[in-house]
Design a protein around this motif. Structure first.
Motif, short mmCIF file in Angstrom:
data_model
loop_
_atom_site.label_atom_id
_atom_site.label_comp_id
_atom_site.label_asym_id
_atom_site.label_seq_id
_atom_site.Cartn_x
_atom_site.Cartn_y
_atom_site.Cartn_z
N ASP A 113 14.66 -11.94 23.68
CA ASP A 113 14.61 -10.70 24.47
C ASP A 113 14.40 -9.46 23.61
N GLU A 114 14.74 -9.52 22.33
CA GLU A 114 14.64 -8.35 21.46
C GLU A 114 13.46 -8.43 20.49
N SER B 95 22.36 -4.74 12.32
CA SER B 95 21.95 -4.48 13.70
C SER B 95 21.74 -2.98 13.94
N LEU C 127 8.94 -5.51 18.52
CA LEU C 127 10.26 -5.07 18.96
C LEU C 127 10.20 -4.85 20.47
N ALA D 57 12.89 -4.54 22.78
CA ALA D 57 14.03 -3.94 23.47
C ALA D 57 14.32 -2.57 22.86
N HIS D 58 15.41 -1.94 23.31
CA HIS D 58 15.81 -0.63 22.78
C HIS D 58 16.75 -0.76 21.59
N LYS D 59 17.07 -1.99 21.24
CA LYS D 59 17.98 -2.23 20.12
C LYS D 59 17.48 -3.45 19.36
N LEU D 60 18.10 -3.71 18.21
CA LEU D 60 17.75 -4.88 17.42
C LEU D 60 19.03 -5.51 16.86
N THR D 61 19.27 -6.74 17.26
CA THR D 61 20.42 -7.47 16.75
C THR D 61 19.99 -8.28 15.53
#
Length: 308
Positions: free
Chosen positions: A157-158, A264, A289, A291-295
């Motif tokens: 998802d990310e 992250s 990328l 999503a709005h974040k990155l794990t």
């Protein structure tokens, strides 16, 4: 002279002038060899469309196309006819090629895969990074979500590395080399990219040959290699076919600096600003990328690109 009489005189004078002009155009002799446009008796332009001439010789990755056979010539002819008159599409591909071909060519060479496979990428996505198929294949090389990980692409998802032209090209190269080892030719490897290695192998077993040009497939795979060949011929001879793109018209590779990330990121907008950029530029330079974040898992690292 009365106003009505004057108006009638102007009207008929104008009609006579128009008649003379139209007659002149209609009777004007046009050299058929000098222009692809004729003018009808009504003064309307009549364009002439020609079927592009087939090449005398053509190959894919050094493997000769048997153009001495009528069935092969007709299949190539169909794809040339279809693609030669997609003017806007071909011009856009030529512009995008300035940006992506240098990257794709470098990765093909690094992986020991012939350069002609860049035309497979054109056939798959027209070099458009956001290309999606109706069945969910995505980006440059149109990997399916469940196929990509088999060739070392991270997809979640990310992060979706199908949208990373370097990593996706490396993944495609791994596939092509695997298929080449299995089927014995680069042409067969390219064909199997459309129908799958299992699908190609089933046809090999049934038809008792692994030579693509001696085999018959469902229509999409029947046309697939010939579409690649047509694109190679058209794009390699762009100006001959009237696609007038100068080097300065091509889109240039994006010059970037990279930031290594091993922790992250909760908010990619904040991260972009911290690196003197914007979320928009971060997404343009890193379309993988998603999503709005990155794990970032322990031991994992990513390289995020920003404008120079």
């Amino acid at each position: 002279m009365k106003p009505v009489t004057r108006s009638l005189l102007y009207f008929f004078s104008g009609m006579m002038v128009c008649a003379v002009i139209v007659t002149g155009i209609a009777l004007k002799k046009i050299d058929a060899h000098a222009t692809p446009v004729e003018v009808s008796a009504e003064g309307r332009p009549q364009y002439k469309w020609y079927a592009p001439a087939l090449p005398k010789n053509l190959d894919f990755c050094g493997e000769a196309v048997p153009l001495d056979r009528w069935d092969i010539r007709e299949k190539l002819d169909r794809e040339l006819l279809v693609n030669a008159y997609l003017h806007g599409s071909q011009l856009y591909i030529l512009k995008l090629a300035g940006r992506y071909f240098p990257i794709i060519e470098e990765r093909l060479k690094a992986n020991g895969v012939p350069e002609d496979f860049k035309y497979v990428c054109v056939a798959e996505s027209s070099l458009q990074q956001n290309a999606y198929s109706v069945v969910g294949a995505a980006s440059f090389w149109q990997f399916m979500k469940d196929t990509g990980p088999k060739y070392s692409l991270e997809i979640n998802d990310e992060v979706d590395e199908r949208f990373n032209v370097v990593k996706a090209t490396d993944a495609a190269c791994a596939y092509f080399k695997e298929a080449y080892a299995k089927f014995g030719s680069w042409t067969a490897a390219a064909a199997s990219y459309n129908c799958g290695q299992a699908g190609f192998a089933n046809q090999v077993d049934f038809q008792e040959t692994n030579k693509y040009y001696d085999m018959i497939f469902p229509d999409e795979t029947n046309r697939y290699v010939f579409r690649i060949l047509a694109l190679k011929y058209l794009l390699s001879n762009a100006k001959t076919f009237g696609f007038m793109i100068e080097p300065e018209d091509e889109y240039k590779p994006l010059k970037a600096r990279t930031v290594e990330v091993d922790k992250s990121i909760d908010n990619l907008t904040d991260f972009a600003k911290e690196n003197n950029s914007s979320y928009k530029m971060l997404k343009i330079y890193n379309p993988w990328l998603r999503a709005h974040k990155l794990t970032v898992k322990p031991g994992k690292k990513y390289e995020i690109a920003f404008p120079m």
